[in-house]
Scaffold this active site. Sequence first.
Site: not given
Ligand code: TA6
Length: 293
Positions: A105, A266, A178, A207
């Site tokens: 990403r 996701e 995501h 989460d």
């Molecule tokens: O997908 C859920 C997650 O893994 C959460 O734990 C939270 O950290 C979110 O992703 C966002 O992650 P990021 O690295 O984009 O801040």
Amino acid sequence: MNQAAIDAINTASSLKLKRSFEVFGGEHPGLEVIVLDHARCSASIALQGAQILSFQPHGQAPMLWLSPKASFIEGKAIRGGIPVCAPWFGPHPKDTDKPQHGFARNLPWELLEAQQSDSDVVLRFQLDSSADQLRLHPWPLKLTLEMTFSDSLSLNLKVEHLEGGSNTHSMPFSWALHTYFAVHDIAQTRIRGLDEEQDYTFQGEVDQVLTQVPEHQSIVCDGMTGSIEINGQNCPSAIVWNPGPEKAASMLDLGKEHYTGFVCVERGAAKADSWSIPVGETRQAQVKFSRKF
Ligand code: TA6
């Protein structure tokens, strides 16, 4: 962006190449964004991460959410849309100094193809691992992401463990699309199709990584017209996330005032569902998002 990609965009009347600040405001110079305006839908895609930032079928509400505080800085994750988390989901299993959710990403992907017809627009992006990535993930890989934009959105992810690497072991690969879905109010939002017994609801931070989920989920929300339908093939995991007010307040690119407008559902392969791809082999998965009225 290479000349072939620029030509592909210039040939398609529904596509324009812009800078993120021209579309969303924010930092200069920002990032390259493809803006798509077609009879069936409008959308925008950042070259960085091949990340879809917005998608709206004509005559419908936006399906995706992008943080009003998102930043568009090279190499930094963009808060919203559909970040591609790969080649590992979450913290790196062995080395938490490596970037959360992998590197896909944070890197510019190459636009290989742009096809437009009366019914849809198809874009195909690719990311090959370079020397830097091999230091992070010592298996040469190629990711290809094909996106089909119409009154629904389909994504086809292909993962190749390339020959020629020094590492002959199978490549561990976990991933997720995501996706940040726009909802009217998180407190009125329910996710169906994750748990046979009950819908998922949101009181505070959620989460959760769920494995071996059914192929189909629905997002319903009081005050939102219709439901968002998610159909996935060969993506056995689902991650459900909303940070809730406290955690959102601590995130600079989100903020307490914005956590109610989205839910992340996701689809991918994570934890016990993670893939292990032998040298020379390929894996594929598809996810489709649409609305039902
Ligand atoms: O997908 C859920 C997650 O893994 C959460 O734990 C939270 O950290 C979110 O992703 C966002 O992650 P990021 O690295 O984009 O801040």
